[in-house]
Write a protein that holds these residues in place. Sequence first.
Motif, PDB file in Angstrom:
ATOM      1  N   TYR A  60     -10.877 -13.558   3.482  1.00 27.03           N
ATOM      2  CA  TYR A  60     -10.372 -14.293   4.638  1.00 27.03           C
ATOM      3  C   TYR A  60     -11.015 -13.726   5.896  1.00 27.03           C
ATOM      4  CZ  TYR A  60      -6.846 -15.660   1.230  1.00 27.03           C
ATOM      5  OH  TYR A  60      -6.214 -16.139   0.097  1.00 27.03           O
ATOM      6  N   ASN A  61     -11.432 -14.621   6.772  1.00 30.23           N
ATOM      7  CA  ASN A  61     -12.080 -14.207   8.018  1.00 30.23           C
ATOM      8  C   ASN A  61     -11.156 -14.455   9.203  1.00 30.23           C
ATOM      9  OD1 ASN A  61     -14.595 -13.569   6.727  1.00 30.23           O
ATOM     10  ND2 ASN A  61     -15.028 -15.767   6.615  1.00 30.23           N
ATOM     11  N   GLU A  62     -11.202 -13.541  10.160  1.00 29.49           N
ATOM     12  CA  GLU A  62     -10.403 -13.685  11.370  1.00 29.49           C
ATOM     13  C   GLU A  62     -11.315 -14.076  12.539  1.00 29.49           C
ATOM     14  OE1 GLU A  62      -7.450 -13.629  10.691  1.00 29.49           O
ATOM     15  OE2 GLU A  62      -7.277 -12.324   8.928  1.00 29.49           O
ATOM     16  N   PRO A  63     -10.776 -14.756  13.548  1.00 29.86           N
ATOM     17  CA  PRO A  63     -11.602 -15.088  14.726  1.00 29.86           C
ATOM     18  C   PRO A  63     -12.048 -13.826  15.458  1.00 29.86           C
ATOM     19  CG  PRO A  63      -9.272 -15.535  15.156  1.00 29.86           C
ATOM     20  CD  PRO A  63      -9.382 -15.229  13.695  1.00 29.86           C
ATOM     21  N   GLU A  64     -13.297 -13.820  15.903  1.00 26.35           N
ATOM     22  CA  GLU A  64     -13.831 -12.621  16.556  1.00 26.35           C
ATOM     23  C   GLU A  64     -14.484 -12.920  17.895  1.00 26.35           C
ATOM     24  OE1 GLU A  64     -16.293 -10.284  14.005  1.00 26.35           O
ATOM     25  OE2 GLU A  64     -14.603  -9.680  12.737  1.00 26.35           O
ATOM     26  N   GLY A  65     -14.378 -14.161  18.356  1.00 25.84           N
ATOM     27  CA  GLY A  65     -15.032 -14.523  19.601  1.00 25.84           C
ATOM     28  C   GLY A  65     -14.517 -13.769  20.815  1.00 25.84           C
ATOM     29  N   HIS A  66     -13.333 -13.186  20.695  1.00 28.05           N
ATOM     30  CA  HIS A  66     -12.724 -12.479  21.828  1.00 28.05           C
ATOM     31  C   HIS A  66     -12.961 -10.976  21.801  1.00 28.05           C
ATOM     32  CE1 HIS A  66      -9.967 -12.195  18.441  1.00 28.05           C
ATOM     33  NE2 HIS A  66      -9.426 -11.138  19.011  1.00 28.05           N
ATOM     34  N   LEU A  67     -13.599 -10.459  20.770  1.00 29.18           N
ATOM     35  CA  LEU A  67     -13.648  -9.008  20.606  1.00 29.18           C
ATOM     36  C   LEU A  67     -14.495  -8.300  21.654  1.00 29.18           C
ATOM     37  CD1 LEU A  67     -13.703  -8.449  16.737  1.00 29.18           C
ATOM     38  CD2 LEU A  67     -11.785  -8.331  18.334  1.00 29.18           C
ATOM     39  N   ASP A  68     -15.550  -8.942  22.142  1.00 32.08           N
ATOM     40  CA  ASP A  68     -16.342  -8.304  23.198  1.00 32.08           C
ATOM     41  C   ASP A  68     -15.478  -8.063  24.426  1.00 32.08           C
ATOM     42  OD1 ASP A  68     -18.657  -8.192  21.691  1.00 32.08           O
ATOM     43  OD2 ASP A  68     -19.481 -10.049  22.500  1.00 32.08           O
ATOM     44  N   ALA A 122      -7.618  -6.101  -4.286  1.00 31.99           N
ATOM     45  CA  ALA A 122      -6.506  -5.846  -3.361  1.00 31.99           C
ATOM     46  C   ALA A 122      -6.877  -6.291  -1.958  1.00 31.99           C
ATOM     47  CB  ALA A 122      -6.152  -4.365  -3.370  1.00 31.99           C
ATOM     48  N   GLY A 123      -5.872  -6.807  -1.260  1.00 32.70           N
ATOM     49  CA  GLY A 123      -6.056  -7.230   0.119  1.00 32.70           C
ATOM     50  C   GLY A 123      -4.999  -6.613   1.008  1.00 32.70           C
ATOM     51  N   LEU A 124      -4.681  -7.315   2.080  1.00 30.60           N
ATOM     52  CA  LEU A 124      -3.724  -6.777   3.040  1.00 30.60           C
ATOM     53  C   LEU A 124      -2.326  -6.660   2.465  1.00 30.60           C
ATOM     54  CD1 LEU A 124      -4.931  -8.611   6.253  1.00 30.60           C
ATOM     55  CD2 LEU A 124      -5.376  -6.258   5.562  1.00 30.60           C
ATOM     56  N   GLU A 125      -2.017  -7.475   1.457  1.00 33.26           N
ATOM     57  CA  GLU A 125      -0.698  -7.366   0.821  1.00 33.26           C
ATOM     58  C   GLU A 125      -0.520  -5.990   0.171  1.00 33.26           C
ATOM     59  OE1 GLU A 125      -3.353  -7.580  -2.282  1.00 33.26           O
ATOM     60  OE2 GLU A 125      -3.264  -9.068  -0.670  1.00 33.26           O
ATOM     61  N   THR A 126      -1.614  -5.431  -0.331  1.00 25.98           N
ATOM     62  CA  THR A 126      -1.573  -4.108  -0.959  1.00 25.98           C
ATOM     63  C   THR A 126      -1.650  -3.009   0.089  1.00 25.98           C
ATOM     64  OG1 THR A 126      -2.675  -5.057  -2.904  1.00 25.98           O
ATOM     65  CG2 THR A 126      -2.643  -2.658  -2.714  1.00 25.98           C
ATOM     66  N   ILE A 127      -2.485  -3.219   1.093  1.00 26.57           N
ATOM     67  CA  ILE A 127      -2.618  -2.227   2.157  1.00 26.57           C
ATOM     68  C   ILE A 127      -1.285  -2.021   2.870  1.00 26.57           C
ATOM     69  CG2 ILE A 127      -3.657  -1.794   4.418  1.00 26.57           C
ATOM     70  CD1 ILE A 127      -6.215  -3.130   3.316  1.00 26.57           C
ATOM     71  N   GLN A 128      -0.591  -3.126   3.199  1.00 33.16           N
ATOM     72  CA  GLN A 128       0.669  -2.976   3.934  1.00 33.16           C
ATOM     73  C   GLN A 128       1.704  -2.197   3.133  1.00 33.16           C
ATOM     74  OE1 GLN A 128       3.895  -4.557   3.456  1.00 33.16           O
ATOM     75  NE2 GLN A 128       3.285  -5.447   1.493  1.00 33.16           N
ATOM     76  N   SER A 129       1.678  -2.383   1.821  1.00 29.05           N
ATOM     77  CA  SER A 129       2.656  -1.683   0.992  1.00 29.05           C
ATOM     78  C   SER A 129       2.327  -0.199   0.837  1.00 29.05           C
ATOM     79  CB  SER A 129       2.759  -2.344  -0.391  1.00 29.05           C
ATOM     80  OG  SER A 129       1.540  -2.231  -1.103  1.00 29.05           O
ATOM     81  N   ALA A 130       1.057   0.166   1.115  1.00 28.05           N
ATOM     82  CA  ALA A 130       0.635   1.566   0.975  1.00 28.05           C
ATOM     83  C   ALA A 130       0.933   2.400   2.213  1.00 28.05           C
ATOM     84  CB  ALA A 130      -0.860   1.631   0.669  1.00 28.05           C
ATOM     85  N   ILE A 131       1.108   1.729   3.355  1.00 28.06           N
ATOM     86  CA  ILE A 131       1.305   2.463   4.604  1.00 28.06           C
ATOM     87  C   ILE A 131       2.747   2.919   4.718  1.00 28.06           C
ATOM     88  CG2 ILE A 131       1.152   2.371   7.113  1.00 28.06           C
ATOM     89  CD1 ILE A 131      -1.542   2.166   5.699  1.00 28.06           C
ATOM     90  N   ASN A 132       2.947   4.221   4.663  1.00 29.77           N
ATOM     91  CA  ASN A 132       4.275   4.806   4.834  1.00 29.77           C
ATOM     92  C   ASN A 132       4.115   6.160   5.515  1.00 29.77           C
ATOM     93  OD1 ASN A 132       3.617   6.740   2.739  1.00 29.77           O
ATOM     94  ND2 ASN A 132       4.122   5.158   1.248  1.00 29.77           N
ATOM     95  N   ARG A 133       5.228   6.789   5.793  1.00 31.41           N
ATOM     96  CA  ARG A 133       5.178   8.049   6.535  1.00 31.41           C
ATOM     97  C   ARG A 133       4.395   9.121   5.785  1.00 31.41           C
ATOM     98  NH1 ARG A 133      10.242  11.193   9.433  1.00 31.41           N
ATOM     99  NH2 ARG A 133       9.153  13.168   9.810  1.00 31.41           N
ATOM    100  N   GLY A 134       4.549   9.191   4.457  1.00 25.62           N
ATOM    101  CA  GLY A 134       3.834  10.209   3.691  1.00 25.62           C
ATOM    102  C   GLY A 134       2.332  10.037   3.782  1.00 25.62           C
ATOM    103  N   LEU A 135       1.853   8.782   3.632  1.00 25.42           N
ATOM    104  CA  LEU A 135       0.421   8.526   3.721  1.00 25.42           C
ATOM    105  C   LEU A 135      -0.095   8.847   5.122  1.00 25.42           C
ATOM    106  CD1 LEU A 135      -2.248   7.377   2.609  1.00 25.42           C
ATOM    107  CD2 LEU A 135      -1.486   5.137   3.392  1.00 25.42           C
ATOM    108  N   VAL A 136       0.641   8.412   6.131  1.00 24.41           N
ATOM    109  CA  VAL A 136       0.203   8.655   7.501  1.00 24.41           C
ATOM    110  C   VAL A 136       0.147  10.146   7.800  1.00 24.41           C
ATOM    111  CG1 VAL A 136       0.901   8.401   9.914  1.00 24.41           C
ATOM    112  CG2 VAL A 136       0.905   6.415   8.396  1.00 24.41           C
TER     113      VAL A 136
END
Length: 385
Positions: A60-68, A122-136
């Motif tokens: 999946y691609n996100e819009p990037e025209g605003h990043l500059d 794996a995509g963002l569904e997996t990444i979000q589930s991995a982010i917790n206080r221990g990992l951080v």
Amino acid sequence: MEQLLDLGSQPPSNRFAAIGVVHSDSHPLVLGQCVECGLVQLIAPMPAEMVRSRYEWIRYNEPEGHLDDLVRQLAGAIGTGAQIAGLTYKDQSTIDRFRRLGYSNSNCFDAEADLGISDSCAGLETIQSAINRGLVDRLEKKYGQVDLLLVRHVLEHVHQPRDFLLALSRLLRPGGHLVIEVPDSRKFIKACDYSFIWEEHITYFSQRTLEDFANRNGFEVRDIFVYPYPYEDSLVAVLRTDTSAPQSVHAEVKEAEEEAGRNFGARFVAVRNGYQRFLASQRQAGKRVALFGAGHLAVKFLNFFQLASYVDAVIDDHPQKMGMVMPGSSIPIISSTRLAEFDLCLLSLSPESEAKVTEKHSAYIAGGGAFASIFTLSPRALKLA
């Protein structure tokens, strides 16, 4: 939580299958709204493991025209010696822009080495589930704290957004900033474009609800930028931890959000019936109908409005998708070389892609074929009345 809309049991939008193969994965897709703050969100969303794609080629691609512009805005507040981190691969293009400006201490965390994710599907569904206080805490120990943490297009996927933000705040140095980017739901909710509801997006922020969410969870909103796009603007909030008491929701803000959400839920049946009546009339007139673009927006359009019996094929030239069938509706996916077989071709594309497709297939129009967009906000929107 107030229920706005029950869309029934739905398959993951990435569950493409070969003809004759049936996938049984499905989960109730129910849209609700917080009665305390007005934030629109899914109720009991699909489990992350079910959402995970089974195909490496789905991206999946996100819009990037605003990043500059965004990088210029952020760079104005920090020196080139600042330590900048990107949480996921979604932030790499922003990190690249910083590095080109001389911010050499800028890097993205690695999915496998830093986040512990080795599954190539794996995509963002997996990444979000991995982010917790221990990992951080492990990341902080490994790399130290940062001055700027970029988190583009992750928060809307998170099942426990409060815990997610609080965990990430531990990576910030005192006075450091967390940069959150999410899609702005206001346009499609106002337009009642239901195809934008997706099992992968748990929360549907507006500028007001994003600011309120940050404030209620211990963050000060230093800046917020709204970058316009045709269907979904990009919302970027620059946050800093704030030890003051959480701010309450202003009553008028909550009421406006509630009104928009309830209208969105209330109009669904009329919109669905309108599409069914129109396409039934096309069928009765002996016309064949195709849908161009086999992405998740097309999947939702077909399934939410129960259009499997009215659409003959979905056109998409993605080499892995051709020859497969759409999740849920089992409509076959075919090549654009067969476009001339259809009298009407609905478009599930961005306005830029719509223009390219209609220009490329001008002979189809000259021969009597018609294009029309499924999106209300498109200049080529299908007229149902």
